[in-house]
Design a protein around this motif. Structure first.
Motif, PDB file in Angstrom:
ATOM      1  N   HIS A 105       0.820  -1.232  -0.032  1.00 56.19           N
ATOM      2  CA  HIS A 105      -0.141   0.093  -0.038  1.00 56.19           C
ATOM      3  C   HIS A 105       0.660   1.357   0.029  1.00 56.19           C
ATOM      4  O   HIS A 105       0.613   2.261  -0.998  1.00 56.19           O
ATOM      5  N   ILE A 106       1.945   1.317   0.904  1.00 56.38           N
ATOM      6  CA  ILE A 106       2.715   2.487   0.952  1.00 56.38           C
ATOM      7  C   ILE A 106       3.273   2.817   0.003  1.00 56.38           C
ATOM      8  O   ILE A 106       3.591   3.954  -0.595  1.00 56.38           O
ATOM      9  N   GLN A 107       3.794   1.661  -0.731  1.00 55.36           N
ATOM     10  CA  GLN A 107       4.736   1.904  -2.051  1.00 55.36           C
ATOM     11  C   GLN A 107       3.964   2.385  -3.171  1.00 55.36           C
ATOM     12  O   GLN A 107       4.389   3.225  -3.976  1.00 55.36           O
ATOM     13  N   LEU A 108       2.711   1.712  -3.567  1.00 58.10           N
ATOM     14  CA  LEU A 108       1.889   2.290  -4.396  1.00 58.10           C
ATOM     15  C   LEU A 108       1.427   3.737  -4.135  1.00 58.10           C
ATOM     16  O   LEU A 108       1.181   4.576  -5.044  1.00 58.10           O
ATOM     17  N   ALA A 138     -12.372   0.897   6.877  1.00 56.25           N
ATOM     18  CA  ALA A 138     -11.099   0.611   7.349  1.00 56.25           C
ATOM     19  C   ALA A 138     -10.201   1.541   6.601  1.00 56.25           C
ATOM     20  O   ALA A 138     -10.362   1.649   5.269  1.00 56.25           O
ATOM     21  N   VAL A 139      -8.972   1.937   7.102  1.00 54.62           N
ATOM     22  CA  VAL A 139      -8.005   2.458   6.258  1.00 54.62           C
ATOM     23  C   VAL A 139      -7.600   1.695   5.281  1.00 54.62           C
ATOM     24  O   VAL A 139      -6.878   1.936   4.128  1.00 54.62           O
ATOM     25  N   LYS A 140      -7.549   0.331   5.408  1.00 54.12           N
ATOM     26  CA  LYS A 140      -6.970  -0.766   4.635  1.00 54.12           C
ATOM     27  C   LYS A 140      -7.780  -0.497   3.207  1.00 54.12           C
ATOM     28  O   LYS A 140      -7.008  -0.718   2.096  1.00 54.12           O
ATOM     29  N   MET A 141      -9.155  -0.103   3.177  1.00 54.35           N
ATOM     30  CA  MET A 141      -9.556  -0.021   1.886  1.00 54.35           C
ATOM     31  C   MET A 141      -8.926   1.080   1.073  1.00 54.35           C
ATOM     32  O   MET A 141      -9.068   1.166   0.134  1.00 54.35           O
ATOM     33  N   PHE A 142      -8.641   2.199   1.971  1.00 54.58           N
ATOM     34  CA  PHE A 142      -8.174   3.243   1.177  1.00 54.58           C
ATOM     35  C   PHE A 142      -6.600   2.914   0.801  1.00 54.58           C
ATOM     36  O   PHE A 142      -6.325   3.055  -0.711  1.00 54.58           O
ATOM     37  N   GLY A 143      -6.098   1.913   1.369  1.00 52.97           N
ATOM     38  CA  GLY A 143      -4.883   1.600   0.642  1.00 52.97           C
ATOM     39  C   GLY A 143      -5.116   0.817  -0.582  1.00 52.97           C
ATOM     40  O   GLY A 143      -4.337   0.846  -1.327  1.00 52.97           O
ATOM     41  N   GLU A 144      -6.046  -0.204  -0.499  1.00 52.53           N
ATOM     42  CA  GLU A 144      -6.510  -0.985  -1.668  1.00 52.53           C
ATOM     43  C   GLU A 144      -6.770  -0.033  -2.786  1.00 52.53           C
ATOM     44  O   GLU A 144      -6.492  -0.412  -3.907  1.00 52.53           O
ATOM     45  N   MET A 196      -9.544  10.340 -10.376  1.00 48.62           N
ATOM     46  CA  MET A 196     -10.144   9.926  -9.126  1.00 48.62           C
ATOM     47  C   MET A 196      -9.116   9.545  -8.066  1.00 48.62           C
ATOM     48  O   MET A 196      -9.508   9.597  -6.802  1.00 48.62           O
ATOM     49  N   SER A 197      -8.190   9.254  -8.610  1.00 55.20           N
ATOM     50  CA  SER A 197      -7.095   8.840  -7.495  1.00 55.20           C
ATOM     51  C   SER A 197      -6.620  10.006  -6.672  1.00 55.20           C
ATOM     52  O   SER A 197      -6.526  10.035  -5.441  1.00 55.20           O
ATOM     53  N   ALA A 198      -6.348  11.083  -7.123  1.00 54.46           N
ATOM     54  CA  ALA A 198      -6.140  12.439  -6.582  1.00 54.46           C
ATOM     55  C   ALA A 198      -7.050  12.840  -5.688  1.00 54.46           C
ATOM     56  O   ALA A 198      -6.976  13.385  -4.549  1.00 54.46           O
ATOM     57  N   ALA A 199      -8.320  12.839  -6.252  1.00 48.26           N
ATOM     58  CA  ALA A 199      -9.819  13.092  -5.332  1.00 48.26           C
ATOM     59  C   ALA A 199      -9.664  12.187  -4.194  1.00 48.26           C
ATOM     60  O   ALA A 199     -10.022  12.465  -3.009  1.00 48.26           O
ATOM     61  N   TRP A 250      -4.804  -0.079  -6.461  1.00 49.01           N
ATOM     62  CA  TRP A 250      -5.349  -0.274  -7.725  1.00 49.01           C
ATOM     63  C   TRP A 250      -5.012   1.116  -8.773  1.00 49.01           C
ATOM     64  O   TRP A 250      -4.910   0.968  -9.801  1.00 49.01           O
ATOM     65  N   PHE A 251      -5.381   2.075  -8.123  1.00 49.20           N
ATOM     66  CA  PHE A 251      -5.509   3.377  -8.940  1.00 49.20           C
ATOM     67  C   PHE A 251      -3.943   3.650  -9.262  1.00 49.20           C
ATOM     68  O   PHE A 251      -3.817   4.041 -10.575  1.00 49.20           O
TER      69      PHE A 251
END
Length: 476
Positions: free
Chosen positions: A30-33, A156-162, A311-314, A166-167
Motif C-alpha cells: 500500500h505504502i509503495q503504491l 477501514a484505512v485498509k480500504m483506502f490503501g487498496e 479519481m486517485s487524486a480526489a 489499484w489506482f
C-alpha cells in the motif's frame, strides 16, 4: 461514533493501538503504491503537452531538477518521522520544532490544498466523462465521484490503501505501456501519418532544447511543479503504516527512480516519437503516441487512465483532509469534535466536514461551466499551498537538527547533504515562487494566498495559543 480523549500517540511501530488511535493497517505494498501514485500527478497526463510546447526537450531537465529537490524534502520528512513515531504527520513535528503557529498554518493550509485538489479533480472528471456521455450535465459526474470517494473512505484505512493501490497500478501500467510502445517505434523507425520518423534524434535537433530560450525553460517550472503535488502524501500515512521503519525509507528512496521512469523516460519517448513541433497543446501527448502506433482504442483507453488518475487524486484528498483535521484537533488547533473515531478507527467527523466543503466547492461548476478554466484556477491555488507545506517541512528539519542533534546522530535514515542541502531546497522553492509570479494566471492565484494566511492569522490570534499536548510532541 464516539469522542476520544486519548492522545494520538504510539510508543513504537509495533504497538497494538486501542480503538481510540489510528490503526497501522497499511502494508508495504500500500505504502509503495501510494508513494508512486503521489509521484504521478494528473499534471503529467493533462499538462505535459503544454509543458513540452513551452520548454521543448528541456522539460526533461525541468522534471529531473524538481524531482531532485523533492527527494530531499522527502528525506527530511522521513528522518524526522522515524526519529519519533509519536509524530503522526508533518504538522506534528512542525508544531514541535517551529511552533504552534506553524503547525496551525501548515495543517490548515494542507487541509485546504487537498480540499481544492479534490474539487479540481472532480471538476475535470466531468470533462472526461463527456468523452463517452457528451450530453451529461457537467455537475453530475463531479458530485457522483465525490459521493463514491466519501463512501469508500468510510470503511477501514485498509480500504483506502487498496483503492490507491489499484489506482496507482493503472497509472503505472499506462506509463510503462507508453514507454514500451515508444521504444518499439523508435527501434523500428516507425513513420507516422504526419511523416515523422520515430527517432532519438528529435531530442537534440536544432531549436528543440530551448525553443523559446531561457524564458521558455523557466515557464516549464511553473507548470511542472503542479505534477508533484501529493508526493509527500506518504508522510500522512506514517501513523497507519504497519512497519514504518521498513516501508517509509523504501518508498522515499525510490523517488529518484520513479521520476526517471515516469517523467524523464515517458517524456523522452513522447518527443522521440512525435517530435517537439508536432505535439499538440490541447491533446494529451499520451493519446498521440498510441494513435501514432496505430491503436484505434488509444483515445478511449488513455481517457480512462486520466479519469482514473483524477479519481486517485480526489481519493487522496478525501483521505488526507480527514486525517489532517484529526491531527489538528488532537493539538487543540481544530474543534475537539474532529478528534473522534468510528468503530473502524476512521476520523468520521473530519471526513464528513471535508467532503461537505468539497461538495460546496463543486458549486463552481454552476458558476463557471467552462471546466478547464475552473480547473486552472483551482490547481494553481493548490500548488501554492503545497509549496508552502514543502518549505515548512524543510524549515522544521533545520530546527530539528538544532534542537535534537542526538536524534539525528542516532537516526538510521539520515537526510543526505548535511545542513547545506535544506537551505538549497528553500532557495529553490523561492526561485519557483518568483517564476510563478511572472505569469498572469499563476500570479492571480498567488494573490489569493495573502488573504488565506490573513484569515489563518486572525483565527489563530482569536483562539489564542492552545496548550500543546506534551504527549504528542515529547521525545521518548
Amino acid at each position: 461514533m464516539r469522542h476520544s480523549n486519548t492522545p494520538i500517540s504510539h510508543e513504537a511501530a509495533d504497538d497494538v493501538p486501542d480503538e481510540s488511535s489510528l490503526q497501522r493497517n497499511l502494508k508495504n505494498r500500500h505504502i509503495q503504491l501510494i508513494a508512486i501514485g503521489g509521484a504521478i500527478g494528473t499534471g503529467l497526463f493533462m499538462g505535459s503537452g503544454k509543458t513540452i510546447s513551452v520548454s521543448g526537450t528541456s522539460i526533461i531537465f525541468t522534471y529531473a531538477i524538481i524531482g531532485f529537490f523533492m527527494f530531499f524534502v522527502m528525506r527530511a520528512m522521513g528522518e524526522i518521522l522515524l526519529s519519533n513515531l509519536k509524530h503522526k504527520t508533518f504538522t506534528d513535528f512542525c508544531t514541535q520544532y517551529i511552533g504552534q503557529w506553524a503547525g496551525y498554518f501548515i495543517g490548515w493550509s494542507y487541509w485546504l490544498a487537498w480540499v481544492v485538489v479534490a474539487i479540481a479533480d472532480c471538476t475535470v472528471i466531468s470533462s472526461y466523462m463527456k468523452f463517452w456521455f457528451p450530453d451529461i450535465p457537467t455537475w453530475a459526474p463531479a458530485f457522483s465521484v465525490l459521493a463514491i470517494m466519501f463512501a469508500l473512505n468510510m470503511f477501514a484505512v485498509k480500504m483506502f490503501g487498496e483503492i490507491e493501490f489499484w489506482f496507482a497500478l493503472i497509472k503505472v501500467v499506462a506509463i510503462i505501456a507508453l514507454i514500451v510502445t515508444g521504444v518499439v517505434m523508435i527501434s523500428l523507425s516507425v513513420t507516422s501519418p504526419q511523416g515523422v520518423v520515430a527517432s532519438l534524434s528529435h531530442l537534440t535537433e536544432d531549436g528543440v532544447v530551448f525553443p523559446y530560450g531561457i524564458s521558455g525553460f523557466f515557464a516549464g517550472f511553473q507548470i511542472a511543479i503542479f505534477s508533484f503535488a501529493g508526493v509527500e502524501l506518504i508522510g500522512t500515512t506514517a501513523a497507519e503504516s504497519h512497519d514504518p521503519h521498513k516501508t517509509l525509507p523504501k518508498a522515499i528512496n525510490s523517488v529518484p527512480v520513479r521520476v526517471i521512469i515516469f517523467y524523464v523516460l515517458a517524456l523522452g519517448c513522447i518527443i522521440s516519437v512525435s517530435s517537439w513541433a508536432k505535439i499538440s497543446i490541447d491533446q494529451s501527448p499520451f493519446v498521440q503516441v498510441f494513435l501514432l502506433a496505430g491503436l484505434p482504442a488509444a483515445a478511449g483507453m488513455i481517457n480512462m487512465v486520466v479519469l482514473t488518475s483524477a479519481m486517485s487524486a480526489a481519493n487522496s484528498g478525501v483521505f488526507a483532509t480527514s486525517r489532517m483535521l484529526y491531527s489538528l484537533s488532537g493539538k487543540g488547533q481544530a474543534p475537539k469534535l474532529f478528534h473522534a473515531l468510528s468503530k473502524a478507527s476512521i476520523p468520521m467527523r473530519g471526513l464528513v466536514f471535508s467532503c461537505s466543503c468539497m461538495g460546496a466547492g463543486l458549486v463552481i461548476l454552476l458558476i463557471i461551466p467552462e471546466v478547464m478554466k475552473a480547473f486552472t484556477v483551482l490547481s494553481t491555488i493548490s500548488a501554492m499551498l503545497f509549496i508552502f507545506a514543502w518549505a515548512m517541512i524543510v524549515v522544521a528539519y533545520i530546527r530539528y537538527r538544532s534542537i535534537d542533534p542526538q536524534l539525528h546522530i542516532a537516526s538510521r535514515f539520515k537526510m543526505p547533504g548535511g545542513l547545506l542541502m535544506p537551505w538549497l531546497v528553500l532557495a529553490f522553492f523561492a526561485f519557483v515562487i518568483v517564476l510563478l509570479a511572472l505569469e498572469s494566471d499563476t500570479l492571480h492565484a498567488m494573490l489569493c494566498m495573502p488573504i488565506w494566511f490573513a484569515i489563518l492569522a486572525v483565527a489563530y490570534l482569536r483562539k489564542g495559543k492552545a496548550p500543546q499536548l506534551a504527549s504528542e510532541t515529547s521525545v521518548s
